[in-house]
Design a protein around this motif. Structure first.
Motif, PDB file in Angstrom:
ATOM      1  N   GLN A   4       0.828  -1.195   0.000  1.00 48.71           N
ATOM      2  CA  GLN A   4       0.000   0.000   0.000  1.00 48.71           C
ATOM      3  C   GLN A   4       0.866   1.249   0.000  1.00 48.71           C
ATOM      4  OE1 GLN A   4      -2.662  -0.310   3.300  1.00 48.71           O
ATOM      5  NE2 GLN A   4      -4.041  -1.717   2.264  1.00 48.71           N
ATOM      6  N   THR A   5       0.307   2.332  -0.523  1.00 48.76           N
ATOM      7  CA  THR A   5       1.017   3.604  -0.561  1.00 48.76           C
ATOM      8  C   THR A   5       1.038   4.212   0.838  1.00 48.76           C
ATOM      9  OG1 THR A   5       0.168   3.944  -2.785  1.00 48.76           O
ATOM     10  CG2 THR A   5       1.137   5.843  -1.682  1.00 48.76           C
ATOM     11  N   THR A   6       2.209   4.532   1.322  1.00 49.77           N
ATOM     12  CA  THR A   6       2.330   5.112   2.660  1.00 49.77           C
ATOM     13  C   THR A   6       2.015   6.608   2.621  1.00 49.77           C
ATOM     14  OG1 THR A   6       4.666   5.687   2.419  1.00 49.77           O
ATOM     15  CG2 THR A   6       4.148   3.446   3.191  1.00 49.77           C
ATOM     16  N   GLN A   9       4.867   8.526   1.029  1.00 45.18           N
ATOM     17  CA  GLN A   9       4.852   8.459  -0.432  1.00 45.18           C
ATOM     18  C   GLN A   9       3.792   9.379  -1.013  1.00 45.18           C
ATOM     19  OE1 GLN A   9       4.293   4.221  -0.706  1.00 45.18           O
ATOM     20  NE2 GLN A   9       6.484   3.830  -1.070  1.00 45.18           N
ATOM     21  N   ARG A  10       2.654   9.442  -0.336  1.00 47.02           N
ATOM     22  CA  ARG A  10       1.589  10.328  -0.819  1.00 47.02           C
ATOM     23  C   ARG A  10       2.026  11.794  -0.762  1.00 47.02           C
ATOM     24  NH1 ARG A  10      -2.902   8.262   3.128  1.00 47.02           N
ATOM     25  NH2 ARG A  10      -4.033  10.126   2.400  1.00 47.02           N
ATOM     26  N   ARG A  13       4.459  12.648  -3.627  1.00 51.79           N
ATOM     27  CA  ARG A  13       3.901  12.693  -4.981  1.00 51.79           C
ATOM     28  C   ARG A  13       3.038  13.928  -5.232  1.00 51.79           C
ATOM     29  NH1 ARG A  13       2.272   6.280  -5.074  1.00 51.79           N
ATOM     30  NH2 ARG A  13       4.309   5.521  -5.761  1.00 51.79           N
ATOM     31  N   ALA A 237       0.322   5.453  -8.686  1.00 50.15           N
ATOM     32  CA  ALA A 237       0.608   4.148  -8.118  1.00 50.15           C
ATOM     33  C   ALA A 237      -0.584   3.228  -8.343  1.00 50.15           C
ATOM     34  CB  ALA A 237       0.875   4.278  -6.625  1.00 50.15           C
ATOM     35  N   VAL A 248      -4.301   5.941  -1.929  1.00 50.85           N
ATOM     36  CA  VAL A 248      -3.673   6.325  -3.185  1.00 50.85           C
ATOM     37  C   VAL A 248      -4.093   7.721  -3.609  1.00 50.85           C
ATOM     38  CG1 VAL A 248      -3.383   3.970  -3.997  1.00 50.85           C
ATOM     39  CG2 VAL A 248      -5.525   5.150  -4.481  1.00 50.85           C
ATOM     40  N   ALA A 251      -1.812  10.096  -5.733  1.00 50.00           N
ATOM     41  CA  ALA A 251      -0.754   9.314  -6.350  1.00 50.00           C
ATOM     42  C   ALA A 251      -0.431   9.833  -7.730  1.00 50.00           C
ATOM     43  CB  ALA A 251      -1.172   7.839  -6.429  1.00 50.00           C
TER      44      ALA A 251
END
Length: 479
Positions: A4-6, A9-10, A13, A237, A248, A251
């Protein structure tokens, strides 16, 4: 099944949004007020040298004692930031040094002024590494260095404000220096805004298990509109079949300058279980001087120490040295205003180059440029030469400061980022204590030539330290 997108990371982006702008300006105003306070003391020293007929040793004490407080404040502030939060420490430091600066306006003796300047320094020293850490932890990795340099550019705004106050207020009346210090109480009021309006670090909240607050902070940035036109976009993502749509969100975003439409989702937030759980880890000096980080820490401490020595030695004493060289008080302040204005293009150049060249080459190059400018100032013999060399020194030295504040938080993982940055800044403050004390000794030994030649050597040593740092342009901050 993909991961999963952490939340980190979010955030990485996202485009540059209105919330990023508010964070930069909100932190930057506090930074500018900090710089204004530090800059004011150089003009107060020049005025008190005339009004109170102070000796060099007394002036050195007034100039240095604030940096004693800054050394202590930087280390303690970083430790506190890793324990009670970046925003809370930021607001607290503004309150402390704002009230102490306002009280300094009432000082009737050197002893009283020295005590109050010590308290001022505690707040000032704790604020700077904490503010840059907070901005670093929200900035998208591809533009993180540039945003921290923009934050640091507010220092030039504050120092220029100090120079203008010095020129129009300090030199205007017998009590001008008191009115100038009274203006320095403004940060105490600004602390209220910081505490109420700026977000807490998402990484700090996650490390403390406060996942609901961390999710709310991320969504606040994801729901904010981009500030610039959309251009190219990063690929979105691909979500895991079991991932929430909020995981996400954001993303599909743009590179600097824009964003593709976000992947919208229902109001459900990322489940707390999806975020990395905090795990106990060692902190402080044992980590930053461990094998993995030892080289980075060595380079960082060298840069912080010798840049502090050269910068504060030069700029805290600049108005007083110009008076001692034969310029009257008003002319000295006028030259200092012009020289200070050159800090702004220095920051602009560093902000551009730090994402083009990288952190390490930009920092090293600006330090070498500052060394050359210092030597030119040492040999300048005309008003035009003094102003030209001084402007070049401002340009390169402040560009170096911008690059240093960008690279410092990147050298450490999240659990020790605040304390690592704080210890580096605290060690550097030792040099800022020594520099105002050393200037009178160097000036008696060889006048301005020896003073600024010593600063040139210090800038070169700092440039050598910069070469030991890791290059992390475009990389995510280490967890």
């Amino acid at each position: 099944m993909t991961a999963q997108t952490t939340r980190t990371q979010r955030l990485d982006r996202l485009p540059f949004t209105r919330q990023h702008g508010r964070l930069i300006v909100g932190s930057g105003v506090g930074w500018a007020l900090d710089a204004m306070d530090v800059g004011l003391i150089s003009f107060v020293m020049a005025a008190l040298a005339v009004q109170w007929e102070l000796e060099d040793t007394q002036l050195s004490l007034i100039g240095s004692i604030g940096f004693v407080g800054m050394a202590l404040g930087a280390s303690l502030g970083g430790l506190l930031a890793d324990r009670i939060g970046r925003r809370n420490v930021f607001a607290l430091t503004l309150l402390v040094y704002g009230l102490a600066t306002g009280a300094s306006a009432l000082a009737t003796s050197v002893a009283a002024l020295v005590v109050l300047r010590l308290v001022v320094g505690l707040g000032l020293g704790a604020e700077l590494p904490v503010a840059s850490t907070l901005v670093s932890e929200y900035a998208p990795s591809r533009i993180r260095g540039r945003l921290v340099v923009v934050l640091e550019a507010f220092w030039a705004v504050g120092w220029l404000a100090a120079a203008l106050i010095g020129y129009f207020v300090v030199s205007d009346t017998q009590d001008g220096w008191r009115w100038a210090l009274a203006l320095g109480a403004v940060p105490a009021l600004y602390a209220i805004y910081v505490r109420r309006s700026l977000p807490e670090s998402v990484r700090f909240l996650e490390a403390r298990g406060r996942h609901a607050e961390a999710e709310q902070a991320v969504r606040r940035f994801e729901d904010s509109d981009p500030l610039f036109a959309r251009t190219t976009a990063e690929p979105a993502a691909v979500p895991d079949a079991g991932a929430s749509s909020a995981a996400v969100a954001g993303a599909a975003v743009a590179a600097p300058g824009g964003a593709a439409p976000r992947v919208a989702g229902p109001e459900a937030a990322l489940p707390e279980a999806a975020a990395p759980e905090a795990s106990p880890s060692p902190r402080g000096l044992s980590v930053i001087w461990g094998r993995a980080l030892r080289t980075r820490t060595t380079g960082l401490w060298l840069v912080w120490f010798f840049l502090n020595f050269a910068y504060y030695g030069a700029f805290v004493w600049l108005p007083t040295l110009l008076v001692a060289s034969g310029f009257d008080l008003v002319k000295s302040f006028e030259y200092t205003v012009i020289i200070t204005a050159a800090q702004l293009p220095g920051y602009a150049a560093a902000a551009y180059l730090i994402e083009r060249w990288g952190r390490r080459p930009t920092l090293a190059s600006f330090l070498v440029g500052a060394a050359a400018a210092s030597y030119l100032f040492a040999v300048a013999s005309t008003p035009a030469g003094v102003i030209t060399a001084g402007c070049l020194l401002s340009f390169f030295a402040l560009g170096a400061w911008g690059a240093l504040y960008a690279v410092t938080p990147e050298m450490y993982p999240t659990p020790v980022r605040g304390s690592g940055a704080g210890w580096a800044a605290g060690f550097g403050r030792i040099a800022s204590i020594l520099a105002p004390l050393a200037v009178p000794v160097l000036n008696r030994g060889g006048e301005i030539w020896l003073v600024f030649t010593a600063f040139a050597v210090a800038f070169l040593v700092a440039a050598g330290g910069a070469l030991l740092l890791a290059e992390r342009r475009g990389l995510a901050l280490e967890e």
